[in-house]
Design an enzyme around this catalytic site. Structure first.
Site, mmCIF file in Angstrom:
data_model
loop_
_atom_site.group_PDB
_atom_site.id
_atom_site.type_symbol
_atom_site.label_atom_id
_atom_site.label_comp_id
_atom_site.label_asym_id
_atom_site.label_seq_id
_atom_site.Cartn_x
_atom_site.Cartn_y
_atom_site.Cartn_z
ATOM 1 N N ARG A 153 3.566 6.405 3.356
ATOM 2 C CA ARG A 153 4.603 6.573 4.434
ATOM 3 C C ARG A 153 3.768 7.836 5.438
ATOM 4 O O ARG A 153 4.472 7.996 6.339
ATOM 5 C CB ARG A 153 5.883 7.254 3.956
ATOM 6 C CG ARG A 153 6.414 6.772 2.726
ATOM 7 C CD ARG A 153 7.091 5.344 3.227
ATOM 8 N NE ARG A 153 7.850 4.388 2.110
ATOM 9 C CZ ARG A 153 7.404 4.035 1.112
ATOM 10 N NH1 ARG A 153 6.040 3.582 1.118
ATOM 11 N NH2 ARG A 153 8.005 3.189 0.176
ATOM 12 N N GLU B 90 1.123 -6.569 -4.455
ATOM 13 C CA GLU B 90 2.318 -6.065 -5.266
ATOM 14 C C GLU B 90 2.630 -6.825 -6.284
ATOM 15 O O GLU B 90 3.114 -7.913 -6.128
ATOM 16 C CB GLU B 90 3.726 -5.849 -4.575
ATOM 17 C CG GLU B 90 4.666 -4.885 -5.084
ATOM 18 C CD GLU B 90 4.459 -3.424 -4.954
ATOM 19 O OE1 GLU B 90 4.042 -2.985 -6.321
ATOM 20 O OE2 GLU B 90 4.835 -2.776 -4.091
HETATM 21 C C1 KKD Z 1 6.180 0.447 -5.648
HETATM 22 C C2 KKD Z 1 5.295 0.582 -4.447
HETATM 23 O O1 KKD Z 1 4.641 1.711 -4.293
HETATM 24 N N1 KKD Z 1 5.607 -0.138 -3.411
HETATM 25 C C3 KKD Z 1 5.007 -0.164 -2.098
HETATM 26 C C4 KKD Z 1 5.241 -1.494 -1.352
HETATM 27 C C5 KKD Z 1 4.281 -1.595 -0.271
HETATM 28 O O2 KKD Z 1 3.032 -1.263 -0.331
HETATM 29 O O3 KKD Z 1 4.796 -1.769 0.855
HETATM 30 C C6 KKD Z 1 5.443 1.201 -1.618
HETATM 31 O O4 KKD Z 1 6.635 1.467 -1.466
HETATM 32 O O5 KKD Z 1 4.753 1.781 -0.697
HETATM 33 ZN ZN ZN Z 2 2.543 1.297 -4.681
#
Ligand code: KKD
Ligand code: ZN
Length: 318
Positions: A78, A185
């Site tokens: 993020r 994923e």
């Molecule tokens: C479980 C997990 O980490 N999923 C990823 C999905 C992604 O890469 O967009 C995340 O939330 O960042």
């Molecule tokens: Zn992840």
């Protein structure tokens, strides 16, 4: 021509050869398939090398991998906002923000002509999603053609495409540094655990992805195609009390039913005294990331999606 695509008279989109490709693992330090594959390939990369391609396996969050946690200070997946990437403060910044800046220097800068062509970011989920590829744009013909190629090469096994281009729910991923970002994923796999079936599936999908890039670079033309995707619509939180504590679980009828239709009136949660809470939406949706462990802190029990068929123009090397 450089960065991006243009249409010639035949409506064939032209892209530069994709010469620089990175494979990220350990963006989340407890998602073990990607961590393990990238560690393997950093020791011996024969399996992922392709002629005329520079392919770099890279462990994105080594501190989190060391501790086998999702992140140390903040979620790296993020952290790639313009604000973070230009933040001053050096050592004082959260570890993952410092790391995002380093990754952006190595593989970016994000949004520039110098950025890596493709970044694959390897993730695992505790949800029963099977093999999923994640795109951030419905407009990238190169990536859509790659999805079409992988789906066909992977058949009869299935590999679905999740499209996250939601104005509010989209987030700034590690892979977003590249011109063509691709998330992978694969689940279900518990955090901190390696499962051979999940590990092998991820390895095979990545092989097909690299084969696609090789063929493209060799000059193969990919004719127009369509790709079925599941577009992110809405984040559904667990029912909570006034203190924010969860008061219901994912309903047994929904648990493990990622990508299956959820209709208005279908049960989606079950309270601790056994009452069902039903989906109130007005149309059928396709839930995914159902009961993902990492999303309790993000107030997300699952995400709803809508099935769409996207058209991709023909593509060819510029
Ligand atoms: C479980 C997990 O980490 N999923 C990823 C999905 C992604 O890469 O967009 C995340 O939330 O960042
Ligand atoms: Zn992840």
């Amino acid at each position: 021509m450089s960065n991006g695509s243009s249409n010639n008279n035949n409506n064939t989109a032209r892209f530069d050869a994709a010469r620089r490709v990175a494979i990220f693992g350990g963006t989340h330090g407890n998602e073990m398939s990607g961590v393990t594959l990238v560690n393997l390939w950093m020791q011996n990369s024969a399996e992922i090398q392709r002629k005329g391609l520079e392919i770099k396996p890279f462990l994105t969050n080594p501190k989190a991998v060391e501790k086998c946690v999702r992140y140390v200070d903040t979620d790296l997946n993020r952290a790639f906002t313009q604000e973070n990437l230009s933040a001053t403060g050096g050592d004082e910044l959260p570890y993952e923000v410092q790391r995002a800046q380093e990754i952006n220097r190595m593989f970016g800068p994000k949004g520039s002509a110098e950025a890596y062509d493709v970044i694959f970011d390897l993730h695992n989920t505790t949800s029963n999603m099977g093999c999923t590829l994640i795109l951030e744009s419905s407009k990238d013909a190169f990536n859509l053609q790659m999805m079409n190629y992988i789906k066909k090469a992977f058949a009869p096994a299935s590999c679905l495409v999740l499209l996250n281009e939601h104005p509010l729910l989209k987030y700034s991923t590690s892979r977003s540094v590249a011109k063509h970002p691709v998330g992978m994923e694969v689940g279900p796999q518990p955090q901190g655990v390696l499962r051979s079936n999940i590990f092998e599936a991820m390895r095979v999908i990545l092989k097909h992805a690299l084969d696609f890039i090789s063929l493209f670079n060799e000059g193969m033309e990919f004719p127009p195609c369509t790709v079925e995707v599941f577009r992110v619509l809405e984040r559904m939180d667990y029912p909570r009390d006034a203190n924010g504590n969860i008061i219901a679980m994912v309903h047994p009828n929904l648990q493990d039913c990622d990508w299956e239709p959820l209709n208005p009136g279908d049960p989606m949660f079950q309270t601790f005294d056994g009452k069902s809470i039903h989906y109130q939406g007005s149309s059928t949706v396709y839930p995914t990331f159902i009961n993902e462990a990492a999303y309790y802190e993000k107030q997300q029990a699952f995400v709803t999606t809508r099935r769409e068929t996207l058209a991709a123009s023909a593509i060819r090397k510029a």
